[in-house]
Design a protein around this motif. Structure first.
Motif, PDB file in Angstrom:
ATOM      1  N   LYS A  73      68.192  21.867  25.876  1.00  0.00           N
ATOM      2  CA  LYS A  73      69.568  21.593  26.301  1.00  0.00           C
ATOM      3  C   LYS A  73      70.532  22.742  26.020  1.00  0.00           C
ATOM      4  N   GLY A 169      62.734  21.232  33.488  1.00  0.00           N
ATOM      5  CA  GLY A 169      61.792  20.517  32.629  1.00  0.00           C
ATOM      6  C   GLY A 169      60.368  20.511  33.146  1.00  0.00           C
ATOM      7  N   SER A 170      59.507  20.031  32.297  1.00  0.00           N
ATOM      8  CA  SER A 170      58.080  19.989  32.600  1.00  0.00           C
ATOM      9  C   SER A 170      57.799  19.144  33.840  1.00  0.00           C
ATOM     10  N   GLY A 187      65.828  17.453  33.865  1.00  0.00           N
ATOM     11  CA  GLY A 187      64.915  16.766  32.951  1.00  0.00           C
ATOM     12  C   GLY A 187      63.485  16.735  33.462  1.00  0.00           C
ATOM     13  N   ALA A 188      62.575  16.532  32.543  1.00  0.00           N
ATOM     14  CA  ALA A 188      61.145  16.525  32.866  1.00  0.00           C
ATOM     15  C   ALA A 188      60.843  15.558  34.008  1.00  0.00           C
ATOM     16  N   GLN A 190      61.617  15.460  37.157  1.00  0.00           N
ATOM     17  CA  GLN A 190      62.568  15.231  38.253  1.00  0.00           C
ATOM     18  C   GLN A 190      62.113  15.918  39.540  1.00  0.00           C
ATOM     19  N   ARG A 203      68.724  13.667  34.971  1.00  0.00           N
ATOM     20  CA  ARG A 203      67.669  12.865  34.353  1.00  0.00           C
ATOM     21  C   ARG A 203      67.715  11.498  35.019  1.00  0.00           C
ATOM     22  N   GLY A 204      66.650  10.767  34.929  1.00  0.00           N
ATOM     23  CA  GLY A 204      66.638   9.426  35.497  1.00  0.00           C
ATOM     24  C   GLY A 204      66.871   9.454  36.980  1.00  0.00           C
TER      25      GLY A 204
HETATM   26  C1  LIG Z   1      66.881  15.837  30.301  1.00  0.00           C
HETATM   27  C2  LIG Z   1      66.732  15.788  28.788  1.00  0.00           C
HETATM   28  C3  LIG Z   1      67.000  17.191  28.209  1.00  0.00           C
HETATM   29  C4  LIG Z   1      67.782  14.796  28.329  1.00  0.00           C
HETATM   30  O1  LIG Z   1      67.714  14.663  26.963  1.00  0.00           O
HETATM   31  P1  LIG Z   1      68.744  13.661  26.226  1.00  0.00           P
HETATM   32  O2  LIG Z   1      70.136  13.958  26.679  1.00  0.00           O
HETATM   33  O3  LIG Z   1      68.435  13.805  24.770  1.00  0.00           O
HETATM   34  O4  LIG Z   1      68.402  12.281  26.815  1.00  0.00           O
HETATM   35  P2  LIG Z   1      67.693  11.084  26.069  1.00  0.00           P
HETATM   36  O5  LIG Z   1      66.298  11.481  25.693  1.00  0.00           O
HETATM   37  O6  LIG Z   1      68.601  10.586  24.973  1.00  0.00           O
HETATM   38  O7  LIG Z   1      67.609  10.004  27.221  1.00  0.00           O
HETATM   39  C5  LIG Z   1      68.765   9.370  27.769  1.00  0.00           C
HETATM   40  C6  LIG Z   1      68.293   8.407  28.853  1.00  0.00           C
HETATM   41  O8  LIG Z   1      67.838   9.140  30.000  1.00  0.00           O
HETATM   42  C7  LIG Z   1      66.455   8.842  30.259  1.00  0.00           C
HETATM   43  N1  LIG Z   1      65.819  10.128  30.551  1.00  0.00           N
HETATM   44  C8  LIG Z   1      65.926  11.258  29.811  1.00  0.00           C
HETATM   45  N2  LIG Z   1      65.232  12.251  30.368  1.00  0.00           N
HETATM   46  C9  LIG Z   1      64.656  11.751  31.471  1.00  0.00           C
HETATM   47  C10 LIG Z   1      63.818  12.293  32.445  1.00  0.00           C
HETATM   48  N3  LIG Z   1      63.439  13.566  32.401  1.00  0.00           N
HETATM   49  N4  LIG Z   1      63.397  11.491  33.465  1.00  0.00           N
HETATM   50  C11 LIG Z   1      63.782  10.193  33.515  1.00  0.00           C
HETATM   51  N5  LIG Z   1      64.598   9.612  32.604  1.00  0.00           N
HETATM   52  C12 LIG Z   1      65.029  10.373  31.600  1.00  0.00           C
HETATM   53  C13 LIG Z   1      65.926   8.275  28.950  1.00  0.00           C
HETATM   54  O9  LIG Z   1      64.826   7.424  29.172  1.00  0.00           O
HETATM   55  C14 LIG Z   1      67.126   7.526  28.431  1.00  0.00           C
HETATM   56  O10 LIG Z   1      67.244   6.307  29.135  1.00  0.00           O
HETATM   57  P3  LIG Z   1      67.835   4.974  28.416  1.00  0.00           P
HETATM   58  O11 LIG Z   1      69.243   5.331  28.019  1.00  0.00           O
HETATM   59  O12 LIG Z   1      67.751   3.942  29.499  1.00  0.00           O
HETATM   60  O13 LIG Z   1      66.947   4.748  27.241  1.00  0.00           O
HETATM   61  C15 LIG Z   1      65.331  15.372  28.313  1.00  0.00           C
HETATM   62  O14 LIG Z   1      65.085  14.011  28.483  1.00  0.00           O
HETATM   63  C16 LIG Z   1      64.204  16.134  28.992  1.00  0.00           C
HETATM   64  O15 LIG Z   1      63.751  15.859  30.108  1.00  0.00           O
HETATM   65  N6  LIG Z   1      63.750  17.140  28.255  1.00  0.00           N
HETATM   66  C17 LIG Z   1      62.795  18.070  28.763  1.00  0.00           C
HETATM   67  C18 LIG Z   1      61.420  17.894  28.164  1.00  0.00           C
HETATM   68  C19 LIG Z   1      60.520  18.980  28.680  1.00  0.00           C
HETATM   69  O16 LIG Z   1      60.355  19.180  29.868  1.00  0.00           O
HETATM   70  N7  LIG Z   1      59.961  19.739  27.758  1.00  0.00           N
HETATM   71  C20 LIG Z   1      59.103  20.803  28.132  1.00  0.00           C
HETATM   72  C21 LIG Z   1      59.287  21.998  27.293  1.00  0.00           C
HETATM   73  S1  LIG Z   1      58.108  23.236  27.728  1.00  0.00           S
END
Ligand SMILES: CC(C)(COP(=O)(O)OP(=O)(O)OC[C@H]1O[C@@H](n2cnc3c(N)ncnc32)[C@H](O)[C@@H]1OP(=O)(O)O)[C@@H](O)C(=O)NCCC(=O)NCCS
Length: 207
Positions: A73, A169-170, A187-188, A190, A203-204
């Motif tokens: 983030k 994201g992944s 977000g992952a 998407q 996200r979502g």
């Molecule tokens: C987008 C992202 C950064 C948001 O993180 P965040 O702000 O901390 O969000 P949260 O984890 O608190 O989730 C908030 C809500 O969004 C949803 N959500 C979060 N990321 C999501 C995604 N990628 N796809 C679908 N829903 C998602 C969660 O389920 C949660 O839903 P809820 O409120 O109904 O429980 C994170 O979820 C993400 O995708 N991180 C990337 C992971 C990745 O790809 N890592 C690889 C590194 S190499």
């Protein structure tokens, strides 16, 4: 003798970078630089040489460095370290896994790492200080701005443009020709079918 690279940041992403550097014929690893609170010990057998405050001295000894902290983030820590290294006149090489494919018609910039299994295809450009993570795809004619992280297995299709400081994201799929505004977080998992404003967080259901 291979030049020795300082790795700046010793967390999970650094451990993946170590594997890439070890498999690369151009560099060896001098050691790791950590934040002040954690500046001793070893990472995968490599010594922690000091903390960020000691970068001027460490760069004067080793010269070559790579930013190896991860990015989801908040891209700012990677940008600050990159800029500090530039000020110190460190050399910031491109590091490429031998298991990656980079077209000879693609252009990469300093401080960028192309990790195992990634593909960067023809006429694409990847800016400085980027992470093109394991098994991701940068298809033809893509422009990736500075300080972006394209995560594991993401698919960036032909003609896409990623503004500076984006996190993809992944497993993300970006449709061909789409523009993603600077400092956006996708977000992952998407699927992105239309242009995205700068500083969006997807996200979502809102992709
Ligand atoms: C987008 C992202 C950064 C948001 O993180 P965040 O702000 O901390 O969000 P949260 O984890 O608190 O989730 C908030 C809500 O969004 C949803 N959500 C979060 N990321 C999501 C995604 N990628 N796809 C679908 N829903 C998602 C969660 O389920 C949660 O839903 P809820 O409120 O109904 O429980 C994170 O979820 C993400 O995708 N991180 C990337 C992971 C990745 O790809 N890592 C690889 C590194 S190499």
């Amino acid at each position: 003798m291979k030049p020795a690279l300082l790795l700046i940041g010793g967390g999970g992403h650094c451990r993946s970078c170590i594997d890439v550097v070890e498999s690369n014929v151009h560099f060896s690893i001098a050691g790791i630089v950590q934040p002040k609170s954690d500046s001793s010990g070893k990472v995968l057998g490599y010594p922690v040489l000091g903390c960020d405050d000691e970068l001027p001295e460490l760069v004067s000894i080793f010269k070559y460095a790579l930013v190896t902290i991860g990015q989801v983030k908040n891209v700012q820590p990677r940008i600050s370290l990159f800029e500090k290294l530039k000020e110190l006149k460190a050399e910031l090489p491109i590091v490429k896994s031998p298991l990656a494919y980079v077209s000879r018609h693609a252009t990469l910039a300093e401080g960028t790492i192309i990790m195992h299994g990634a593909i960067v295809n023809a006429n694409s450009t990847v800016g400085p200080n980027c992470i093109v993570n394991s098994q991701s795809l940068i298809e033809h004619d893509v422009a990736v701005g500075s300080h972006c992280h394209v995560s594991t297995g993401a698919r960036i299709n032909g003609g896409v443009s990623l503004g500076e400081g984006c996190f993809i994201g992944s497993g993300v799929i970006v449709r061909e020709g789409v523009s993603i505004g600077e400092y956006s977080v996708v977000g992952a998992g998407q699927v992105v079918m239309r242009d995205i404003e700068p500083r969006s967080v997807l996200r979502g259901k809102n992709a």
